[in-house]
Design an enzyme around this catalytic site. Structure first.
Site, mmCIF file in Angstrom:
data_model
loop_
_atom_site.group_PDB
_atom_site.id
_atom_site.type_symbol
_atom_site.label_atom_id
_atom_site.label_comp_id
_atom_site.label_asym_id
_atom_site.label_seq_id
_atom_site.Cartn_x
_atom_site.Cartn_y
_atom_site.Cartn_z
ATOM 1 N N GLY A 12 40.835 32.851 -75.668
ATOM 2 C CA GLY A 12 40.934 31.544 -75.197
ATOM 3 C C GLY A 12 40.381 30.854 -73.522
ATOM 4 O O GLY A 12 40.296 29.978 -73.226
ATOM 5 N N ASN A 13 40.152 32.265 -72.666
ATOM 6 C CA ASN A 13 39.524 31.696 -71.540
ATOM 7 C C ASN A 13 38.315 30.866 -71.262
ATOM 8 O O ASN A 13 37.297 30.331 -70.415
ATOM 9 C CB ASN A 13 39.810 32.640 -70.655
ATOM 10 C CG ASN A 13 38.532 33.844 -70.681
ATOM 11 O OD1 ASN A 13 38.315 33.826 -71.886
ATOM 12 N ND2 ASN A 13 38.460 34.489 -70.455
ATOM 13 N N LYS A 129 55.289 35.764 -84.356
ATOM 14 C CA LYS A 129 54.692 35.336 -83.713
ATOM 15 C C LYS A 129 55.780 33.899 -82.917
ATOM 16 O O LYS A 129 55.827 33.088 -83.969
ATOM 17 C CB LYS A 129 53.692 34.163 -84.902
ATOM 18 C CG LYS A 129 52.009 34.170 -83.970
ATOM 19 C CD LYS A 129 51.542 35.090 -82.932
ATOM 20 C CE LYS A 129 50.440 34.401 -82.063
ATOM 21 N NZ LYS A 129 49.341 35.247 -80.832
ATOM 22 N N LYS A 213 43.380 35.590 -84.653
ATOM 23 C CA LYS A 213 41.769 34.863 -84.974
ATOM 24 C C LYS A 213 40.892 36.615 -84.472
ATOM 25 O O LYS A 213 39.772 36.176 -85.654
ATOM 26 C CB LYS A 213 41.552 34.434 -83.020
ATOM 27 C CG LYS A 213 40.165 33.952 -83.342
ATOM 28 C CD LYS A 213 39.624 34.650 -81.816
ATOM 29 C CE LYS A 213 40.008 34.428 -80.443
ATOM 30 N NZ LYS A 213 39.809 35.794 -79.682
ATOM 31 N N LYS A 275 42.478 43.702 -81.056
ATOM 32 C CA LYS A 275 40.939 43.468 -80.989
ATOM 33 C C LYS A 275 40.690 44.586 -81.284
ATOM 34 O O LYS A 275 39.766 45.259 -81.716
ATOM 35 C CB LYS A 275 40.545 42.929 -79.230
ATOM 36 C CG LYS A 275 41.114 41.940 -78.979
ATOM 37 C CD LYS A 275 40.583 40.598 -77.207
ATOM 38 C CE LYS A 275 41.437 40.058 -77.073
ATOM 39 N NZ LYS A 275 41.776 39.166 -78.068
#
Length: 320
Positions: A12-13, A129, A213, A275
């Site tokens: 996101g960053n 979520k 994602k 991740k």
């Protein structure tokens, strides 16, 4: 000799650093694009994926604010498609600008991507979520009664709608994406984890869900036969005992070692765990494949074996 093929999942960053304006997000992407061009300059074919959490959240807020009989709010899957097009457009412009600065001629395309999920996935019976705005308890109950949506209290900040987060089964556009990459084009795809759809006899139908994602990026990397999956985040490496005096940086790590760390509870469910799980999933598909988890600033160095956390089946050597 074929170019190396790498899927790069942006955190996101890479898009938003606190300022939600279009101009600020485009500026952040220009910085990101300049770093991604380092891969292209070395003859590496890249597929770019990205998150969309803040962006789709803002779209949902805008939809809710304008909702009326004559102008009804769009459903979540459609809002996801909106965010894919928006971020993809920004990313295309940023990549083309960065390529031009380096004197590289490449075409960039965004593929609005549908990701197939299993309608029997257990996530559909346990929505977890959180998405969209905060509501009071009274508002949440009223909307739930009117629409059938699920709401949960979120850390004392109010009530938020929660939706399922099923695992990706396949990606409808993977052959198109791979064809574009094989022709030398840069592709932006599976934005925000892709648009979740279920397959029916009549075709595909969008569902109210959000796909992680990193899991979607991993599935795409599998389907296009990528040599490496790079998952970008806010830190340069994965750590065990994170933020403790015993904190330890992981560099070259095997699937078995990571599984042991998961069992020991080292990774937070809403942060590093997905991740790490996506990294394991990709690495175990082929002993020659690897997953890298690192920051955007260290991504190119990590592919060359000098930074980041490298996950492989048996501690395989870094791709030269």
């Amino acid at each position: 000799m074929k170019n190396k093929k790498v899927v790069i999942a942006l955190g996101g960053n890479a898009i938003q650093s606190g300022d939600a304006t279009a101009a600020a997000q485009q500026q952040a992407l220009e910085k990101t694009a300049r770093q991604l061009v380092d891969f292209i300059a070395q003859g590496i074919d890249i597929i770019i994926s990205h998150g969309n959490g803040p962006q789709v959240g803002n779209i949902l807020l805008q939809q809710a604010a304008a909702d009326s009989v004559k102008n009804p709010a769009m459903p979540l899957d459609t809002c996801g498609a909106m965010s894919q097009g928006m971020i993809g457009y920004w990313m295309q412009n940023a990549m083309e600008k960065a390529l031009k600065e380096r004197g590289i001629q490449k075409d960039v395309a965004t593929v609005v991507t549908r990701v197939v999920v299993d309608q029997k996935d257990q996530a559909f019976s346990n929505p977890t979520k959180p998405i969209g705005p905060f509501y009071s308890e009274e508002e949440a109950k009223r909307i739930a009664e009117e629409t059938g949506a699920s709401f949960k209290e979120d850390a004392g900040r109010g009530w938020r709608r929660v939706v399922p987060s099923p695992k990706p089964v396949s990606i409808k556009e993977h052959a198109v994406i791979n064809s574009l990459v094989e022709q030398g084009h840069i592709v932006i795809s599976v934005g925000g984890g892709g648009i979740p759809v279920i397959e029916t006899e009549a075709g595909v139908t969008g569902v109210e869900a959000v796909i992680d994602k990193d899991f979607a990026s991993e599935k795409l990397a599998e389907l296009v036969g990528a040599d490496a999956l790079i998952i970008l985040t806010a830190v340069d490496n994965v750590y065990i005992d994170f933020n403790k005096p015993t904190q330890k940086k992981l560099e070259d790590v095997t699937i078995d070692e990571l599984n042991a760390y998961i069992e020991a509870g080292h990774f937070a469910a809403g942060s590093m765990l997905p991740k790490v799980e996506a990294a394991i999933q990709f690495a175990k598909t082929n002993p020659e494949r690897k997953t890298i988890i690192t920051s955007l600033d260290q991504a190119f160095n990590a592919l060359n074996g000098t930074a980041g956390t490298v996950v492989s089946m048996h501690g395989a050597p870094v791709i030269a």
